[in-house]
Enzyme design. Structure first.
Site, PDB file in Angstrom:
ATOM      1  N   ALA A   6       0.853  -1.192   0.000  1.00  0.00           N
ATOM      2  CA  ALA A   6       0.000   0.000   0.000  1.00  0.00           C
ATOM      3  C   ALA A   6       0.893   1.248   0.000  1.00  0.00           C
ATOM      4  O   ALA A   6       1.858   1.307  -0.748  1.00  0.00           O
ATOM      5  CB  ALA A   6      -0.971  -0.038   1.177  1.00  0.00           C
ATOM      6  N   SER A   7       0.628   2.216   0.864  1.00  0.00           N
ATOM      7  CA  SER A   7       1.367   3.484   0.807  1.00  0.00           C
ATOM      8  C   SER A   7       2.802   3.402   1.316  1.00  0.00           C
ATOM      9  O   SER A   7       3.575   4.350   1.132  1.00  0.00           O
ATOM     10  CB  SER A   7       0.611   4.559   1.583  1.00  0.00           C
ATOM     11  OG  SER A   7      -0.504   5.008   0.837  1.00  0.00           O
ATOM     12  N   VAL A   8       3.189   2.305   1.930  1.00  0.00           N
ATOM     13  CA  VAL A   8       4.608   2.104   2.247  1.00  0.00           C
ATOM     14  C   VAL A   8       5.421   2.055   0.950  1.00  0.00           C
ATOM     15  O   VAL A   8       6.630   2.279   0.938  1.00  0.00           O
ATOM     16  CB  VAL A   8       4.793   0.827   3.100  1.00  0.00           C
ATOM     17  CG1 VAL A   8       6.268   0.492   3.309  1.00  0.00           C
ATOM     18  CG2 VAL A   8       4.123   1.014   4.465  1.00  0.00           C
TER      19      VAL A   8
END
Length: 397
Positions: free
Chosen positions: A117-119
């Site tokens: 995801a946003s990592v």
């Protein structure tokens, strides 16, 4: 003439003797080549990232505490994933709990690969910094330098990195203005933005507004400048150098060939796990869609901090707070969040299609906490704090 013959013979004998004494037998020639071959192996080893573990006797107490924590959140909060903790670059805890596949009852294990995801955003930022170090881009360049018809003018690469671009949500654009069954790629979304009715939120640099759009645009710039797909660029320039063998950017090039990557789930009626369906936003990369394992994320963190990938100056930029044009500091670097109370805590969380992820560096403690989960877990921040507390109270090195 005859009287000179003896002199010539003597001179010839002297020359031949010197040549024979100076020449080396074939075996001696081989010995001079031998050390070069021997030295090659240590050089290769030095370039590898060595993942070390603390001895079990040193981690017995803290492992027992963290095992209990994992079992508890698995039963009470439906956590199905992995937890890895490293201190001073060495693993002190690495474990898995729950299922990877609920129909087959297959457990999560070291082979499981999670959507970050946003990592994922920190990999996009690193790709940009690689191009910057190679003098292929400047952080002050505007998007229009690479995409002349981009409708939102005067947005710099640094604005995109720091989330000060003011760009509209591409999610909304895809859901309201994309008229095809297949989800748009980065290049298709860039074209769609040229005719979109979506308006920017503010002029570049005025405010901080977390923007997935900004990071998909950054990935598009990487593609434009490098001439490669974002997936191929990141693989060659980040994953391969750091030996992140279980990591990839999901794309149309590889989505049918990668094994062991997990599906995201949601819980139905409190007990049944249903796979989450794909959406119109699933094909965009840069803001999400990096898949990785906990071990690979540790390799990434160690590689980034040790200078194996980027210069110290570039890493410092990634780890430093941004600011608006008025000079107001913002809690975000390049692809990474900066804790508002303690700037030595560098982190990012992610949530997408059932995946919940977290990668946190406690720089003062030289501690890394990596949490990956795929059944819509909702307490990532709380779990991270509990892990930190357990480590502080039960492990000293």
């Amino acid at each position: 003439m005859k009287k000179y013959i003896p002199v010539l013979l003597i001179a010839l004998i002297v020359v031949l003797s010197s040549f024979m004494l100076g020449a080396k037998p074939e075996s001696a020639k081989k010995e001079t080549i031998e050390p070069v071959v021997v030295l090659a192996t240590p050089i290769e080893k030095e370039s590898s990232l060595l993942i070390e573990h603390y001895p079990q006797v040193a981690t017995k107490k803290v492992s027992h505490k963290l095992d209990s924590l994992l079992q508890r959140i698995n039963k009470r909060q439906d956590f199905n994933g992995s937890l890895l903790v490293a201190k001073h670059g060495k693993i002190l805890y690495d474990n898995y709990v729950g299922y990877a596949d609920f129909n087959k009852k297959a457990p999560v294990n070291e082979a499981s690969i999670f959507q970050l995801a946003s990592v994922s955003k920190q990999f996009t930022a690193a790709a940009i910094m690689l191009l910057f170090e190679r003098n292929q881009i400047q952080l002050t360049d505007t998007v229009n330098k690479y995409f002349p018809h981009f409708p939102y003018e005067n947005i710099t690469i640094k604005n995109l990195l720091n989330h000060t671009s003011g760009l509209p949500r591409y999610f909304w654009v895809a859901e309201h203005e994309w008229n095809h069954k297949k989800a748009p790629t980065n290049s298709e979304m860039m074209e769609l933005l040229e005719s979109s009715k979506a308006q920017r939120y503010f002029k570049p640099g005025r405010n901080f507004d977390y923007s997935n759009t900004g990071y998909f645009v950054l990935a598009s710039i990487v593609e434009k400048v490098s001439g490669k797909s974002f997936s191929a660029f990141v693989k060659k320039n980040i994953f391969e150098p750091l030996e992140m063998n279980d990591s990839f950017v999901l794309s149309s090039e590889n989505d049918a060939t990668i094994e062991n990557h997990l599906d995201g789930y949601r819980v139905y009626r409190g007990y049944k796990h249903l796979k989450i369906n794909t959406t119109v936003n699933d094909a965009i990369v840069g803001d999400k869609n990096v898949y990785s394992s906990s071990i690979d994320l540790l390799k990434w963190t160690l590689g980034l901090n040790s200078g194996k990938l980027l210069s110290k100056e570039s890493v410092n930029l990634m780890y430093s707070k941004g600011e608006t044009i008025s000079g107001k500091k913002i809690p975000y670097g390049f692809g990474l969040r900066i804790n508002t109370e303690d700037p030595n805590i560098i982190y990012h969380y992610g949530k997408w299609n059932g995946f919940s992820t977290g990668l946190t560096q406690y720089q003062k403690d030289d501690l890394v906490v990596i949490i990956l989960e795929h059944t819509s877990y909702r307490a990532m921040s709380s779990l991270n704090k509990k892990v930190k507390t357990i480590i502080s109270e039960n492990f000293h090195s």
